[in-house]
Structure formats: structure tokens, C-alpha cells
Write an enzyme that holds these catalytic residues in place. Structure first.
Site, PDB file in Angstrom:
ATOM      1  N   GLU A 219      -7.676   4.129  -2.877  1.00  0.00           N
ATOM      2  CA  GLU A 219      -7.118   5.459  -3.179  1.00  0.00           C
ATOM      3  C   GLU A 219      -5.984   5.821  -2.216  1.00  0.00           C
ATOM      4  OE1 GLU A 219      -7.465   7.211  -5.727  1.00  0.00           O
ATOM      5  OE2 GLU A 219      -9.087   5.972  -6.535  1.00  0.00           O
TER       6      GLU A 219
HETATM    7  C1  LIG Z   1     -12.979  -2.897  -3.328  1.00  0.00           C
HETATM    8  C2  LIG Z   1     -11.701  -2.365  -3.867  1.00  0.00           C
HETATM    9  C3  LIG Z   1     -11.718  -1.523  -4.980  1.00  0.00           C
HETATM   10  C4  LIG Z   1     -10.520  -1.037  -5.515  1.00  0.00           C
HETATM   11  N1  LIG Z   1     -10.547  -0.298  -6.673  1.00  0.00           N
HETATM   12  C5  LIG Z   1      -9.374  -0.053  -7.321  1.00  0.00           C
HETATM   13  C6  LIG Z   1      -9.359   0.495  -8.637  1.00  0.00           C
HETATM   14  O1  LIG Z   1     -10.399   0.818  -9.213  1.00  0.00           O
HETATM   15  N2  LIG Z   1      -8.173   0.640  -9.261  1.00  0.00           N
HETATM   16  C7  LIG Z   1      -6.987   0.305  -8.682  1.00  0.00           C
HETATM   17  O2  LIG Z   1      -5.947   0.452  -9.300  1.00  0.00           O
HETATM   18  N3  LIG Z   1      -6.957  -0.201  -7.410  1.00  0.00           N
HETATM   19  C8  LIG Z   1      -8.121  -0.386  -6.731  1.00  0.00           C
HETATM   20  N4  LIG Z   1      -8.100  -0.930  -5.469  1.00  0.00           N
HETATM   21  C9  LIG Z   1      -6.823  -1.216  -4.842  1.00  0.00           C
HETATM   22  C10 LIG Z   1      -6.519  -0.296  -3.667  1.00  0.00           C
HETATM   23  O3  LIG Z   1      -6.278   1.005  -4.094  1.00  0.00           O
HETATM   24  C11 LIG Z   1      -5.349  -0.934  -2.896  1.00  0.00           C
HETATM   25  O4  LIG Z   1      -5.867  -2.096  -2.282  1.00  0.00           O
HETATM   26  C12 LIG Z   1      -4.747   0.003  -1.876  1.00  0.00           C
HETATM   27  O5  LIG Z   1      -4.095   1.060  -2.521  1.00  0.00           O
HETATM   28  C13 LIG Z   1      -3.756  -0.700  -0.946  1.00  0.00           C
HETATM   29  O6  LIG Z   1      -2.871  -1.514  -1.648  1.00  0.00           O
HETATM   30  P1  LIG Z   1      -2.662  -3.043  -1.196  1.00  0.00           P
HETATM   31  O7  LIG Z   1      -4.007  -3.647  -1.078  1.00  0.00           O
HETATM   32  O8  LIG Z   1      -1.723  -3.693  -2.129  1.00  0.00           O
HETATM   33  O9  LIG Z   1      -2.034  -2.937   0.228  1.00  0.00           O
HETATM   34  P2  LIG Z   1      -0.468  -2.814   0.587  1.00  0.00           P
HETATM   35  O10 LIG Z   1       0.160  -1.769  -0.242  1.00  0.00           O
HETATM   36  O11 LIG Z   1       0.145  -4.171   0.569  1.00  0.00           O
HETATM   37  O12 LIG Z   1      -0.533  -2.299   2.086  1.00  0.00           O
HETATM   38  C14 LIG Z   1      -0.814  -3.148   3.197  1.00  0.00           C
HETATM   39  C15 LIG Z   1      -0.701  -2.341   4.492  1.00  0.00           C
HETATM   40  O13 LIG Z   1       0.634  -1.877   4.655  1.00  0.00           O
HETATM   41  C16 LIG Z   1       0.662  -0.475   4.825  1.00  0.00           C
HETATM   42  N5  LIG Z   1       1.840   0.054   4.135  1.00  0.00           N
HETATM   43  C17 LIG Z   1       2.282  -0.204   2.882  1.00  0.00           C
HETATM   44  N6  LIG Z   1       3.386   0.503   2.605  1.00  0.00           N
HETATM   45  C18 LIG Z   1       3.667   1.232   3.704  1.00  0.00           C
HETATM   46  C19 LIG Z   1       4.670   2.192   4.045  1.00  0.00           C
HETATM   47  N7  LIG Z   1       5.599   2.562   3.173  1.00  0.00           N
HETATM   48  N8  LIG Z   1       4.642   2.741   5.279  1.00  0.00           N
HETATM   49  C20 LIG Z   1       3.668   2.420   6.160  1.00  0.00           C
HETATM   50  N9  LIG Z   1       2.699   1.536   5.898  1.00  0.00           N
HETATM   51  C21 LIG Z   1       2.693   0.939   4.690  1.00  0.00           C
HETATM   52  C22 LIG Z   1      -0.621   0.047   4.199  1.00  0.00           C
HETATM   53  O14 LIG Z   1      -1.052   1.264   4.780  1.00  0.00           O
HETATM   54  C23 LIG Z   1      -1.584  -1.090   4.503  1.00  0.00           C
HETATM   55  O15 LIG Z   1      -2.131  -0.925   5.781  1.00  0.00           O
HETATM   56  C24 LIG Z   1      -9.293  -1.366  -4.905  1.00  0.00           C
HETATM   57  C25 LIG Z   1      -9.281  -2.175  -3.754  1.00  0.00           C
HETATM   58  C26 LIG Z   1     -10.453  -2.693  -3.263  1.00  0.00           C
HETATM   59  C27 LIG Z   1     -10.393  -3.601  -2.071  1.00  0.00           C
END
Ligand SMILES: Cc1cc2nc3c(=O)[nH]c(=O)nc-3n(C[C@H](O)[C@H](O)[C@H](O)COP(=O)(O)OP(=O)(O)OC[C@H]3O[C@@H](n4cnc5c(N)ncnc54)[C@H](O)[C@@H]3O)c2cc1C
Length: 595
Positions: free
Chosen positions: A442
Site C-alpha cells: 500500500e
Molecule cells: C505480500 C505482498 C502483498 C502485496 N499485495 C498487493 C496487492 O494486492 N496488489 C498490488 O497491486 N500490489 C501488492 N503488493 C505490491 C506492493 O504494494 C509493492 O511491493 C509496493 O508498493 C512497493 O513496490 P515495489 O515492490 O515495486 O518497490 P519499488 O517501487 O521498486 O521500491 C523499492 C524501494 O525504493 C523506494 N522508492 C521508490 N521510489 C522512490 C522515490 N520516488 N523516492 C524515494 N524512494 C523511493 C521505496 O520506498 C522502496 O524502499 C504486495 C506486495 C507484497 C510483498
């Protein structure tokens, strides 16, 4: 492991005594005839029974067993299907839903308490109703009448569940770069093609149908976040008479092996020209999804709070039983081989830290829920607008501060068990693993912090922040003559002044330094969180002081917890402020290649 006991007394204190739910609900025209304290009490007691007896006992086994994927089908852990049926038959899925389509129309101030119990009982299980309720919110707010009539009744009843499909392998935080495509069929429907990952309960065997809300782009859509549309994509097509038709061309490619919430299925969803229907306007998908996400974000904080409370319940039971060493004051239990560890100051420090954060967070989540209720049930446009601003301001804090503190709390809960906290048997390590995700999904907490600082504070020149600080100031002014409350009012005044000073400094830094917001955001979010909790604890202390003479130990305990928070936790704001004031130069000085 302790059996989960819903904190009904504390929930009633927060609702009825701190926030005067009776008058609050009566002041909202949209809630007329819907809820009163008696109904609310009955709702909470019934929910507690179901969750304590039928859902919480499944949590441990579900962690060991996990959801199982077999050739595209996903089987929920043992007992989940039956518990889901019992949950739905009790009408719990539609508790906050629109009554026009079969929901019960209850306010968030009440449904939030039920959500806390559910998530404390089992986060893995609780995610299914949570995502369904969130999907219903989006459909109700942005879907056509036809979509609402076709889908909402069966989702509120739980016969069908909901899932939220945003994330793709290369796009998480930055949804502007998603690749899932939508093409128009000319008959009002669209074909959706693409791959989504990490989709919670995207596939399972608990409900008859699964309604996915999918973000996708039309061929001529503008680049970036402004070109995203939202589509409703059912697992099974729904015929005009409401019966289920053929399976849509979509499926679950696999499920993830993961650190925690292992009972829930985290799915890779493949859409291959799957049929979907537009929700809201073309290219307004992110705004429509945000209706759901604001709600989900508060619930993610509540989820974390539930796990933290479960950890506390376990820890306190263990601290009373575990015999190690003698009290520094001499033997407390001479008949035993050693004293229970609850006599030791350091163990008390840990227990009190857990409890002060948990009870503070419960009050804070309910406070945010109050603002959400005003946005929904008030008929006064000005009040609604002010409340929307407060929801926007406070939601990132309710999600990220509460979940950060909840992880700390569950780790402390594990520490109280010593080595026994590290092994499976006692359940504490599961809570640490489970609650960890609340900091990530989220919107990762770092992103929440930037949302608070950048969009909610700096971008609007601190307007919504002023609404908040003015409210706290009014509370301070109204109580400044109360000598008994002075131990809370004076430091609260200092905290509010400090928050305003620090905010002004960051707003100024942001004018000339593009990295200022990102550099300050995380510390600022925590500074805000501690200040908000100080307000909560001052309000709770006021009620407790007024009722000290009742002889009910509950109030004396509350007052002692308020003192603990003020004297032993609130000083964190000093170091957070110092970090913010130091600016971001040290973060950016090191060249990328030297990391
Ligand atoms: C168990 C689980 C359940 C989930 N359920 C759902 C679901 O039901 N539906 C769905 O759509 N998604 C779901 N997700 C996905 C989840 O919402 C994302 O993993 C999350 O939003 C982060 O995206 P990412 O993993 O691609 O990380 P990234 O976006 O790649 O981020 C990696 C790191 O970089 C940082 N970062 C990225 N951009 C910036 C910026 N501009 N400035 C500063 N820092 C930054 C982030 O804070 C993070 O620490 C789920 C994930 C998991 C693990």
C-alpha cells in the site's frame, strides 16, 4: 501462545469516552438510525466472539501450511474456507458497505475496531475481507449503476471477493510506467492484457467469484500516471440474471513464497484479452484507485496495530509466567525458585513501550476514522472539505508511523521471550514476520513519508496541517487551567510549537533544495506521529483523570500509561527534529559509485 482476547474495554473507552461516539454519530445526518452505542457494543461483542473462537485459532497453522498453488488453482489453508463462510454469513463483509446494495452502512469509527480484531486474529485471513471492502468502495464511488447492481450485493455478502491489481514486475511505486493494456471492444467492454504480480488473494477457493480491479492503459493514453484507467475484471463472467458464466481469460501463474502472511496467497495474475469494464472515467484510474487506497492505508495501519496488540497479549502472559532471577527489590515470590520476569524494570520498560504505542495507535486510528466518517456522512460541504484535508494529511501517518512502530512493538514482544521468542513455538516470531509487510505494501513507508511532507504539507503551504495544529491548540487552551492535566498540557504545547517550527524550516529549505523533502520526510513523519500520539494520550489522560475516583483501575492504569508515554517516549521528537534541522547534505554528498 496466549489466546487472542479482543480489547473490548479499551475500544469502548476510545469510542465512547474519548471521542463521544454517541454524539458524534448523532451529529452526522448520513448515520441517522444506523448506529448508536448499544448497537455498536453488540456488533463489537459478536465480532469478538467469532474472531476469538473461529479465526484466531487458525492463524498459526495457516502460517505453517500456507496457501497452495496447483495448476492455476489456489487452495487456502485448512479451515479458512469454513471461517470465511462463517464470517460472510454473519454479514461482516458488508459492515461498512452501501445499504442500497446490501451493505450495512456502519461508520469507519466502528468498522475500524472490527478490522483491528480481525487482523489481530489473523492478518492472512483478514486480507480477503479487507481487499473486498476496498474494492467495493471504488466500485461504489466510481462504477456505473449497472456495475454496482451487478457486483456489489455479492461482494458485500462475501459470495464473491475482491482483489486489487496494480503492481507489475517493473512497476511498483511508479505506476505511471505500467504496461498492461486495455483495448475497447465497442460493446462497452474492454480486453485486458498484461501481467500483474503480488496480487493478494488474486486466486483462491474461498469465494465463488473473484472481482479484480485492474489498472491498465488504453492505446492512445498519455504517458505516465495520467494515462491509467481502472477496469473491473471478474474471474467468472456474470450473466444478466446474476448467475456465473464462463471463466474469463485470466489466471494465476504462481504464488510467492514469502517471509510472512504465508496463509494468504500472493499471486502472479496473467490477463490474456480478459474481458473487463471501465470503472470511472478513462485515464482517471489512479484517482479512482485512491478511493480504495486511502481506505486500505488506514486499514494497513490498523492491521499492524492488531498484530502489535496480539504480540503484547502474548508477552504479558509470558512475563507473568517466566521465572528468572530475583527482583532488585528482593524476593517478590519467595515460594518460587525465582521471580517472574515482569518484576524486572527492563522487562516493564518493554511491556509499557508496547502498550503505550498500541493504545496510542488505537486512539489515533479511531481519530482518523472520525474524519473519514465526516467526509462520508456529513451534509455540510465545508465540514466535508475540511475533513477530506485531514484524511489526506493523516492517512500516511496512520499507515506508516503506526506500522513502523508496530514492527518495533512486535520485536520487543519477541525480546520479552528471550530465546523462546526466536523459535516457532510461542508465535512471537510469526507476528514479527507478518507485520513486516505493513511497512511495504500500500505504498512503502518511505513513499508515505514523502506524500505527507511533499504533497500534504509543503505543496499546500501547510493549510491542512494548520487545521490539525489549531485543533490541538484549542484543546490545550481549553485545558490550560487544569492543574492536574498540566503535566501533559505543557509538553503538548512544546510539541505543537516544535512541529510548527520544524515544518516552517522544511518548507523554506524546499524552496531552494530539491532534495529537502526527501531528506526530511521519514523523520518528519515520525515527528508528526509522536506529536499526534501525544495529543491522543493527553485526551485519554483527561478522561482518566476525571474518572479516577470511580475506583475502576482502568482509569488509573490509563493515566500511568499516559505518563509513561510522555516521560519515556515523547523525547524521541528531539532527536527527530535535530535530524531534520541538520538538512540533507550528508545524504547526497557521497558519490553514487562510492556506495
Ligand atoms: C505480500 C505482498 C502483498 C502485496 N499485495 C498487493 C496487492 O494486492 N496488489 C498490488 O497491486 N500490489 C501488492 N503488493 C505490491 C506492493 O504494494 C509493492 O511491493 C509496493 O508498493 C512497493 O513496490 P515495489 O515492490 O515495486 O518497490 P519499488 O517501487 O521498486 O521500491 C523499492 C524501494 O525504493 C523506494 N522508492 C521508490 N521510489 C522512490 C522515490 N520516488 N523516492 C524515494 N524512494 C523511493 C521505496 O520506498 C522502496 O524502499 C504486495 C506486495 C507484497 C510483498
Amino acid at each position: 501462545m496466549a489466546e487472542y482476547k479482543a480489547p473490548l474495554r479499551d475500544m469502548s473507552f476510545v469510542l465512547n469516552e474519548v471521542f463521544d461516539a454517541e454524539n458524534f454519530w448523532a451529529s452526522l445526518p448520513g448515520l441517522e438510525g444506523v448506529v448508536d452505542p448499544e448497537t455498536a457494543n453488540a456488533v463489537l461483542e459478536e465480532a469478538a466472539k467469532l474472531i476469538e473462537q473461529e479465526i484466531a485459532p487458525l492463524n498459526r497453522e495457516s502460517d505453517e501450511q500456507g496457501s497452495q498453488w496447483n495448476d492455476g488453482e489456489v487452495t487456502a489453508p485448512h479451515g479458512f474456507k469454513e471461517a470465511y463462510q462463517a464470517f460472510c454469513e454473519g454479514g461482516w463483509n458488508g459492515l461498512g458497505g452501501n445499504p442500497e446494495y446490501g451493505g450495512m452502512g456502519m461508520p469507519k469509527t466502528l468498522t475500524g475496531q472490527v478490522e483491528e480484531m480481525l487482523q489481530a486474529g489473523s492478518m492472512s485471513f483478514g486480507l480477503a475481507p479487507m481487499l473486498t471492502a476496498g474494492a467495493c468502495l471504488s466500485i461504489n464511488a466510481h462504477g456505473s449503476d449497472e456495475l454496482k447492481e451487478k457486483y456489489l450485493p455479492n461482494m458485500y455478502s462475501g459470495v464473491w471477493s475482491g482483489a486489487m491489481d496494480l503492481t507489475e514486475p517493473h512497476a511498483g511505486t511508479d505506476l505511471g510506467i505500467i504496461r498492461t493494456k486495455a483495448t475497447e471492444n465497442g460493446d462497452g467492454s474492454y480486453n485486458i492484457t498484461g501481467t500483474k504480480i503480488f496480487i493478494t488473494w488474486g486466486e483462491h477457493d474461498m469465494a465463488e467469484n473473484i472481482i479484480h480491479l485492474v489498472l491498465a492503459k488504453l492505446p492512445d493514453a498519455p504517458a505516465g500516471p495520467k494515462g491509467i484507467s481502472l477496469f473491473l475484471v471478474p474471474k467468472f463472467m456474470v450473466n444478466n440474471d446474476g448467475s456465473l458464466g464462463e471463466r474469463n481469460s485470466m489466471g494465476c501463474g504462481s504464488i510467492e513464497k514469502k517471509m510472512g502472511i504465508k496463509g494468504s496467497a500472493t499471486c502472479v495474475m496473467n490477463f490474456d484479452e480478459a474481458k473487463g469494464w471501465l470503472v470511472g472515467e478513462v485515464n482517471q484510474g489512479l484517482a479512482c484507485m485512491f478511493t480504495m487506497m486511502n481506505y486500505e492505508r488506514l486499514v494497513v495501519g490498523i492491521q499492524a496495530l492488531g498484530a502489535a496488540d496480539m504480540s503484547y497479549q502474548n508477552a504479558v502472559e509470558y512475563a507473568r509466567d517466566r521465572l528468572q532471577s530475583r527482583s532488585p527489590e528482593g524476593k517478590k515470590y519467595p515460594e518460587k525458585a525465582a521471580d517472574p520476569i515482569i518484576v524486572h524494570p527492563d522487562v516493564r520498560r518493554m511491556l509499557l513501550a508496547m502498550r503505550a504505542q498500541t493504545e496510542g495507535a488505537r486512539a489515533f486510528s479511531t481519530y482518523v476514522a472520525k474524519w473519514l466518517d465526516i467526509t462520508k456522512f456529513s451534509d455540510n460541504a465545508e465540514d466535508k472539505a475540511a475533513a477530506s484535508g485531514m484524511v489526506a494529511l493523516l492517512t500516511p501517518v496512520a499507515k506508516a508511523f503506526v506500522s513502523d512502530k508496530a514492527l518495533e512493538t512486535t520485536v520487543i514482544g519477541q525480546q520479552i521471550f528471550g530465546g523462546h521468542g526466536f523459535i516457532r513455538e510461542w508465535g512471537q516470531e510469526q507476528l514479527v514476520r507478518d507485520v513486516r509487510i505493513t511497512q511495504i505494501y500500500e505504498g512503502a513507508n518511505g513513499i508515505q513519508a514523502m506524500d505527507l511532507m511533499g504533497r500534504k504539507v509543503v505543496a499546500n503551504g501547510g493549510k491542512d496541517l494548520e487545521t490539525f495544529t489549531a485543533e490541538v491548540q484549542a484543546f490545550i487552551d481549553a485545558n490550560s487551567d487544569d492543574a492536574a492535566l498540566a503535566e501533559f498540557i505543557r509538553p503538548l504545547q512544546a510539541e505543537i510549537n516544535n512541529l510548527k517550527d520544524v515544518t516552517a524550516q522544511v518548507i523554506e529549505q524546499a524552496q531552494s533544495n530539491p532534495n529537502a523533502i526527501g531528506a526530511a520526510a521519514n523523520d518528519y513523519l515520525h515527528l508528526f506521529g509522536f506529536t499526534a500520539l501525544a495529543y491522543m494520550w493527553a485526551m485519554m489522560a483527561k478522561v482518566a483523570l476525571a474518572k479516577l475516583d470511580s475506583g475502576d483501575e482502568f482509569y488509573a492504569t490509563k493515566l500511568k500509561l499516559a505518563r509513561f508515554f510522555y516521560q519515556r517516549q515523547l523525547s524521541a521528537t528531539q532527536s527527530l527534529s535535530a535530524n531534520i534541522k541538520a538538512g540533507g547534505d550528508t545524504l547526497m554528498d557521497l558519490a553514487e559509485e562510492l556506495f
